[in-house]
Design a protein around this motif. Structure first.
Motif, PDB file in Angstrom:
ATOM      1  N   THR A 247      19.946  -7.975  34.012  1.00  0.00           N
ATOM      2  CA  THR A 247      19.288  -6.770  34.533  1.00  0.00           C
ATOM      3  C   THR A 247      17.802  -6.743  34.153  1.00  0.00           C
ATOM      4  O   THR A 247      17.363  -7.516  33.294  1.00  0.00           O
ATOM      5  N   ILE A 248      17.075  -5.808  34.750  1.00  0.00           N
ATOM      6  CA  ILE A 248      15.729  -5.513  34.267  1.00  0.00           C
ATOM      7  C   ILE A 248      15.868  -4.921  32.859  1.00  0.00           C
ATOM      8  O   ILE A 248      16.956  -4.493  32.463  1.00  0.00           O
ATOM      9  N   THR A 249      14.761  -4.896  32.134  1.00  0.00           N
ATOM     10  CA  THR A 249      14.866  -4.411  30.755  1.00  0.00           C
ATOM     11  C   THR A 249      14.901  -2.877  30.728  1.00  0.00           C
ATOM     12  O   THR A 249      14.430  -2.212  31.656  1.00  0.00           O
ATOM     13  N   VAL A 250      15.414  -2.340  29.630  1.00  0.00           N
ATOM     14  CA  VAL A 250      15.485  -0.876  29.488  1.00  0.00           C
ATOM     15  C   VAL A 250      14.076  -0.247  29.493  1.00  0.00           C
ATOM     16  O   VAL A 250      13.868   0.743  30.202  1.00  0.00           O
ATOM     17  N   PRO A 251      13.079  -0.783  28.755  1.00  0.00           N
ATOM     18  CA  PRO A 251      11.755  -0.147  28.822  1.00  0.00           C
ATOM     19  C   PRO A 251      11.197  -0.117  30.247  1.00  0.00           C
ATOM     20  O   PRO A 251      10.611   0.892  30.656  1.00  0.00           O
ATOM     21  N   ALA A 252      11.388  -1.197  31.006  1.00  0.00           N
ATOM     22  CA  ALA A 252      10.882  -1.220  32.390  1.00  0.00           C
ATOM     23  C   ALA A 252      11.598  -0.164  33.225  1.00  0.00           C
ATOM     24  O   ALA A 252      10.977   0.583  33.988  1.00  0.00           O
ATOM     25  N   ALA A 253      12.915  -0.083  33.071  1.00  0.00           N
ATOM     26  CA  ALA A 253      13.694   0.878  33.843  1.00  0.00           C
ATOM     27  C   ALA A 253      13.359   2.314  33.424  1.00  0.00           C
ATOM     28  O   ALA A 253      13.277   3.214  34.260  1.00  0.00           O
ATOM     29  N   LEU A 254      13.124   2.486  32.135  1.00  0.00           N
ATOM     30  CA  LEU A 254      12.857   3.827  31.595  1.00  0.00           C
ATOM     31  C   LEU A 254      11.624   4.439  32.277  1.00  0.00           C
ATOM     32  O   LEU A 254      11.638   5.594  32.704  1.00  0.00           O
ATOM     33  N   ALA A 255      10.573   3.629  32.389  1.00  0.00           N
ATOM     34  CA  ALA A 255       9.347   4.138  33.008  1.00  0.00           C
ATOM     35  C   ALA A 255       9.640   4.617  34.428  1.00  0.00           C
ATOM     36  O   ALA A 255       9.188   5.701  34.840  1.00  0.00           O
ATOM     37  N   GLU A 256      10.411   3.831  35.179  1.00  0.00           N
ATOM     38  CA  GLU A 256      10.710   4.203  36.577  1.00  0.00           C
ATOM     39  C   GLU A 256      11.569   5.477  36.632  1.00  0.00           C
ATOM     40  O   GLU A 256      11.312   6.385  37.431  1.00  0.00           O
ATOM     41  N   VAL A 257      12.570   5.540  35.778  1.00  0.00           N
ATOM     42  CA  VAL A 257      13.470   6.701  35.796  1.00  0.00           C
ATOM     43  C   VAL A 257      12.706   7.968  35.423  1.00  0.00           C
ATOM     44  O   VAL A 257      12.854   9.008  36.066  1.00  0.00           O
ATOM     45  N   VAL A 258      11.859   7.865  34.409  1.00  0.00           N
ATOM     46  CA  VAL A 258      11.090   9.049  33.981  1.00  0.00           C
ATOM     47  C   VAL A 258      10.149   9.497  35.110  1.00  0.00           C
ATOM     48  O   VAL A 258      10.034  10.688  35.394  1.00  0.00           O
ATOM     49  N   ARG A 259       9.520   8.520  35.762  1.00  0.00           N
ATOM     50  CA  ARG A 259       8.638   8.865  36.900  1.00  0.00           C
ATOM     51  C   ARG A 259       9.408   9.627  37.983  1.00  0.00           C
ATOM     52  O   ARG A 259       8.922  10.565  38.570  1.00  0.00           O
ATOM     53  N   THR A 260      10.654   9.221  38.209  1.00  0.00           N
ATOM     54  CA  THR A 260      11.415   9.794  39.333  1.00  0.00           C
ATOM     55  C   THR A 260      12.068  11.130  38.987  1.00  0.00           C
ATOM     56  O   THR A 260      12.015  12.063  39.775  1.00  0.00           O
ATOM     57  N   VAL A 261      12.717  11.214  37.819  1.00  0.00           N
ATOM     58  CA  VAL A 261      13.496  12.443  37.527  1.00  0.00           C
ATOM     59  C   VAL A 261      13.082  13.152  36.243  1.00  0.00           C
ATOM     60  O   VAL A 261      13.687  14.162  35.878  1.00  0.00           O
ATOM     61  N   GLY A 262      12.080  12.579  35.567  1.00  0.00           N
ATOM     62  CA  GLY A 262      11.723  13.071  34.228  1.00  0.00           C
ATOM     63  C   GLY A 262      11.442  14.566  34.162  1.00  0.00           C
ATOM     64  O   GLY A 262      11.717  15.214  33.163  1.00  0.00           O
ATOM     65  N   GLY A 263      10.896  15.134  35.255  1.00  0.00           N
ATOM     66  CA  GLY A 263      10.586  16.561  35.224  1.00  0.00           C
ATOM     67  C   GLY A 263      11.820  17.430  35.379  1.00  0.00           C
ATOM     68  O   GLY A 263      11.786  18.618  35.101  1.00  0.00           O
ATOM     69  N   GLU A 264      12.934  16.823  35.834  1.00  0.00           N
ATOM     70  CA  GLU A 264      14.104  17.644  36.190  1.00  0.00           C
ATOM     71  C   GLU A 264      15.290  17.483  35.260  1.00  0.00           C
ATOM     72  O   GLU A 264      16.048  18.430  35.049  1.00  0.00           O
ATOM     73  N   VAL A 265      15.502  16.277  34.761  1.00  0.00           N
ATOM     74  CA  VAL A 265      16.622  16.069  33.827  1.00  0.00           C
ATOM     75  C   VAL A 265      16.082  15.380  32.581  1.00  0.00           C
ATOM     76  O   VAL A 265      15.041  14.731  32.627  1.00  0.00           O
ATOM     77  N   GLU A 266      16.794  15.528  31.475  1.00  0.00           N
ATOM     78  CA  GLU A 266      16.373  14.840  30.254  1.00  0.00           C
ATOM     79  C   GLU A 266      16.727  13.363  30.387  1.00  0.00           C
ATOM     80  O   GLU A 266      17.740  13.004  31.003  1.00  0.00           O
ATOM     81  N   VAL A 267      15.882  12.522  29.800  1.00  0.00           N
ATOM     82  CA  VAL A 267      16.111  11.076  29.891  1.00  0.00           C
ATOM     83  C   VAL A 267      16.197  10.515  28.473  1.00  0.00           C
ATOM     84  O   VAL A 267      15.341  10.799  27.631  1.00  0.00           O
ATOM     85  N   TYR A 268      17.247   9.763  28.208  1.00  0.00           N
ATOM     86  CA  TYR A 268      17.423   9.086  26.922  1.00  0.00           C
ATOM     87  C   TYR A 268      17.508   7.580  27.196  1.00  0.00           C
ATOM     88  O   TYR A 268      17.638   7.175  28.358  1.00  0.00           O
ATOM     89  N   ALA A 269      17.453   6.770  26.142  1.00  0.00           N
ATOM     90  CA  ALA A 269      17.503   5.318  26.352  1.00  0.00           C
ATOM     91  C   ALA A 269      18.277   4.657  25.227  1.00  0.00           C
ATOM     92  O   ALA A 269      18.303   5.161  24.097  1.00  0.00           O
ATOM     93  N   ASP A 270      18.927   3.541  25.539  1.00  0.00           N
ATOM     94  CA  ASP A 270      19.522   2.732  24.461  1.00  0.00           C
ATOM     95  C   ASP A 270      19.505   1.256  24.815  1.00  0.00           C
ATOM     96  O   ASP A 270      19.193   0.863  25.933  1.00  0.00           O
ATOM     97  N   GLY A 271      19.791   0.433  23.778  1.00  0.00           N
ATOM     98  CA  GLY A 271      19.810  -1.015  23.942  1.00  0.00           C
ATOM     99  C   GLY A 271      18.718  -1.664  23.113  1.00  0.00           C
ATOM    100  O   GLY A 271      17.543  -1.613  23.469  1.00  0.00           O
ATOM    101  N   GLY A 272      19.090  -2.214  21.972  1.00  0.00           N
ATOM    102  CA  GLY A 272      18.149  -2.972  21.165  1.00  0.00           C
ATOM    103  C   GLY A 272      17.111  -2.138  20.426  1.00  0.00           C
ATOM    104  O   GLY A 272      16.126  -2.679  19.925  1.00  0.00           O
ATOM    105  N   VAL A 273      17.330  -0.829  20.339  1.00  0.00           N
ATOM    106  CA  VAL A 273      16.382   0.031  19.591  1.00  0.00           C
ATOM    107  C   VAL A 273      16.704  -0.126  18.104  1.00  0.00           C
ATOM    108  O   VAL A 273      17.819   0.195  17.671  1.00  0.00           O
ATOM    109  N   ARG A 274      15.775  -0.640  17.343  1.00  0.00           N
ATOM    110  CA  ARG A 274      16.089  -1.001  15.948  1.00  0.00           C
ATOM    111  C   ARG A 274      15.137  -0.440  14.910  1.00  0.00           C
ATOM    112  O   ARG A 274      15.453  -0.473  13.722  1.00  0.00           O
ATOM    113  N   THR A 275      13.935  -0.009  15.311  1.00  0.00           N
ATOM    114  CA  THR A 275      12.937   0.429  14.326  1.00  0.00           C
ATOM    115  C   THR A 275      12.316   1.754  14.762  1.00  0.00           C
ATOM    116  O   THR A 275      12.410   2.152  15.934  1.00  0.00           O
ATOM    117  N   GLY A 276      11.629   2.384  13.803  1.00  0.00           N
ATOM    118  CA  GLY A 276      10.893   3.597  14.135  1.00  0.00           C
ATOM    119  C   GLY A 276       9.882   3.322  15.251  1.00  0.00           C
ATOM    120  O   GLY A 276       9.670   4.153  16.132  1.00  0.00           O
TER     121      GLY A 276
END
Ligand SMILES: Cc1cc2nc3c(=O)[nH]c(=O)nc-3n(C[C@H](O)[C@H](O)[C@H](O)COP(=O)(O)O)c2cc1C
Length: 344
Positions: A247-276
């Motif tokens: 698949t495309i990476t989560v950070p790449a997808a996150l930017a697109e999802v936030v652009r599309t629905v970020g104002g209307e629904v909350e957006v969270y992310a997971d996959g390989g998140v390991r540090t502050g």
């Protein structure tokens, strides 16, 4: 007790877990390309700190679906904690509660939901839609009754992808999977619903009365579909590289999802998140929270409830330090200027 920082948690877990259990937890699907890339994908995003900012007080608090939680670091739903520790999900719940982190309990838990709920305080319940919708609905209803404040419906799993290491035979043999309730795991009614669709999100919301979080989207248009089916939030996720590989990476997808629905629904992310730093990157890309999968299993295997607590406490402290160094007073203060990209 967790090991000193110099010894990696994953190595300690590998030593303490039976080989087949470690392999099951660690596995990705297919050629494991998505799994191999997921941690690096965050690291490739450079941080752009603010200076001359007063960071005397730093707060990691965020608001999620109307609730204030102490940290944007959530425990992702992962199956079968009973394979990692004799107390299973009860230990995870105790550790999460002590650290002030929200626990998303998997429908494939190895302990009774009512017992987990007693230990966890407010929690979110993950649900798979099974061929027998009645079983999924029952989990959703029960979760609401015992204190769940949201339902996380996994939308990326119409079938379970094959992996190099499947669920250890041990899990079935010892009856670890609570949702089976004595039923035969091969029963077709217990398999994933291949026809999982928008009406399932609506129905699960109706039967539970809980806000629905759709977990496992990687595109803006698919996030819109979830929103139109009533989802209050979406999780941008590759299921930790355990479903569609490549698949495309989560950070790449996150930017697109936030652009599309970020104002209307909350957006969270997971996959390989390991540090502050990874959390700050996710927040800067528009996520409100992140979910952590495997490392919580490693902490559980190594130290039980105390291990989970220490891991989450240290992770939140690392986030707090990173926020200060980046010139942010709070998680909510993180903006798109903190990362490289078209916005900066
Ligand atoms: C062993 C294991 C079991 C999982 N079980 C579930 C599950 O029951 N339901 C679900 O929605 N996701 C499940 N996931 C996916 C996680 O919720 C999450 O998306 C993923 O683990 C995040 O990636 P990370 O492990 O790199 O942090 C599982 C992941 C692992 C590693």
């Amino acid at each position: 007790m967790l090991p000193p920082r110099s010894v990696s948690l994953v190595d300690r877990a590998r030593e303490s877990l039976p080989a087949e259990v470690f392999a099951y937890y660690a596995a990705g699907a297919g050629a494991q390309q998505t799994l191999a890339e997921q941690e690096q994908a965050w690291r490739e995003i450079g941080l752009r700190p603010r200076v001359l900012q007063d960071v005397s007080l730093v707060s990691t608090e965020v608001s999620l679906l109307g609730d204030t939680v102490a940290s944007p670091i959530l425990i992702a739903p992962t199956a079968l904690h009973g394979l990692a520790h004799p107390d299973g999900e009860l230990a995870t719940a105790r550790g999460a509660r002590k650290a002030g982190c929200r626990y998303v309990v998997s429908m494939r838990a190895s302990r009774r939901l009512s017992s987990i709920a007693e230990e966890s305080g407010p929690f979110w319940q993950q649900v798979y839609v099974l061929n027998d919708r009645g079983i999924s609905d029952e989990v959703a209803r029960r979760a609401a009754q015992v204190g769940a404040t949201a339902l996380v419906v996994t939308v990326d799993t119409p079938i379970v992808a094959r992996k190099p290491a499947e669920i250890p035979a041990l899990a079935w043999a010892t009856g670890l999977l609570d949702v089976l309730d004595g039923r035969d795991p091969a029963d077709p009614r217990l398999q994933q619903a291949r026809d999982l669709g928008p009406p399932d999100l609506r129905r699960l919301h109706e039967v539970s009365g809980l806000p629905v979080v759709a977990k496992g989207v990687l595109r803006g248009d698919q996030a819109l579909k979830c929103r139109d089916a009533g989802a209050a939030a979406v999780v941008v996720s590759t299921h930790g590289g355990r479903q569609l590989d490549g698949t495309i990476t989560v950070p790449a997808a996150l930017a697109e999802v936030v652009r599309t629905v970020g104002g209307e629904v909350e957006v969270y992310a997971d996959g390989g998140v390991r540090t502050g730093g990874d959390v700050v990157r996710a927040l800067a890309l528009g996520a409100r929270a992140v979910l952590i999968g495997r490392p919580v299993l490693w902490a559980l295997a190594v130290g039980g409830a105390a291990g989970v607590h220490e891991y989450l406490r240290d992770f939140t402290a690392d986030l707090s330090e990173t926020l200060a160094l980046a010139g942010c007073r709070s998680a909510a203060d993180v903006g798109a200027d903190l990362v490289e990209g078209p916005a900066s």
